[in-house]
Design an enzyme around this catalytic site. Structure first.
Site, mmCIF file in Angstrom:
data_model
loop_
_atom_site.group_PDB
_atom_site.id
_atom_site.type_symbol
_atom_site.label_atom_id
_atom_site.label_comp_id
_atom_site.label_asym_id
_atom_site.label_seq_id
_atom_site.Cartn_x
_atom_site.Cartn_y
_atom_site.Cartn_z
ATOM 1 N N ALA A 156 -31.728 46.184 60.707
ATOM 2 C CA ALA A 156 -30.749 45.337 60.004
ATOM 3 C C ALA A 156 -29.695 44.815 60.980
ATOM 4 C CB ALA A 156 -30.091 46.114 58.865
ATOM 5 N N GLY A 183 -31.435 42.094 62.710
ATOM 6 C CA GLY A 183 -31.689 41.022 61.755
ATOM 7 C C GLY A 183 -30.448 40.237 61.401
ATOM 8 N N ASP A 184 -29.306 40.893 61.375
ATOM 9 C CA ASP A 184 -28.039 40.210 61.115
ATOM 10 C C ASP A 184 -27.776 39.162 62.191
ATOM 11 O OD1 ASP A 184 -25.381 39.886 59.828
ATOM 12 O OD2 ASP A 184 -24.645 40.822 61.676
ATOM 13 N N ALA A 185 -28.020 39.525 63.439
ATOM 14 C CA ALA A 185 -27.821 38.582 64.548
ATOM 15 C C ALA A 185 -28.836 37.443 64.484
ATOM 16 C CB ALA A 185 -27.932 39.313 65.885
#
Length: 162
Positions: free
Chosen positions: A46, A49-51
């Site tokens: 996560a 994935g946020d980046a």
């Protein structure tokens, strides 16, 4: 004297490169299809994935050119947990069974939350980020395909403040 300095700089650069090279090799080993990607925690996926999601959103709104504050406003609106939860709901019909299982892992890994946010929304956003991080490492083509399904506002939907 100069040759000694060059040799010292060369040794420093080589040790820096060696450390950097080792980190890249470690990352490449983690992206190797034969590697046990399941060993990477959903929270770490996560995080990645946020980046990935933010970079995709920033790229989407880059054109037409605007003032930085206008870019910022559009990007912040899309990377908020509420928008990520909406994005996840719009992607769900396109997801495979293994991707849905990964979403469940990501949802269950979402431990924290903010006061302003419903826990379910936070879990959905974390699930999306987990999936994006996983696909970034394992299947960039599938990642691109899913991101293309997102229904984002058009980049020129806000009026520039000149």
């Amino acid at each position: 004297m100069e040759q000694q300095e060059e040799t010292a700089n060369s040794v420093d650069n080589n040790s820096t490169l060696s450390g950097t090279e080792a980190r890249f090799r470690q990352l490449n080993a983690a992206t190797d299809p034969q590697c046990q990607i399941q060993q990477i925690s959903p929270a770490a996926l996560a995080y990645l994935g946020d980046a990935v999601y933010e970079l995709y959103i920033r790229s989407h709104y880059l054109l037409p050119p605007k003032r930085l504050c206008d870019y910022h406003d559009q990007v912040v609106a899309q990377v908020r947990a509420e928008s990520q939860a909406n994005s996840l709901r719009s992607l769900e019909p396109y997801l495979t069974e293994p991707e849905l299982a990964l979403l469940r892992r990501g949802r269950n890994a979402a431990t924290g939350t903010s006061r302003r946010l419903n826990r379910k929304i936070y879990q959905q956003a974390t699930s999306l980020e987990t999936l994006l991080g996983y696909l970034y490492l394992t299947d960039p083509q599938r990642l691109t395909q899913l991101l293309a399904y997102l229904e984002l506002d058009s980049p020129d939907s806000t009026t520039p403040r000149y």
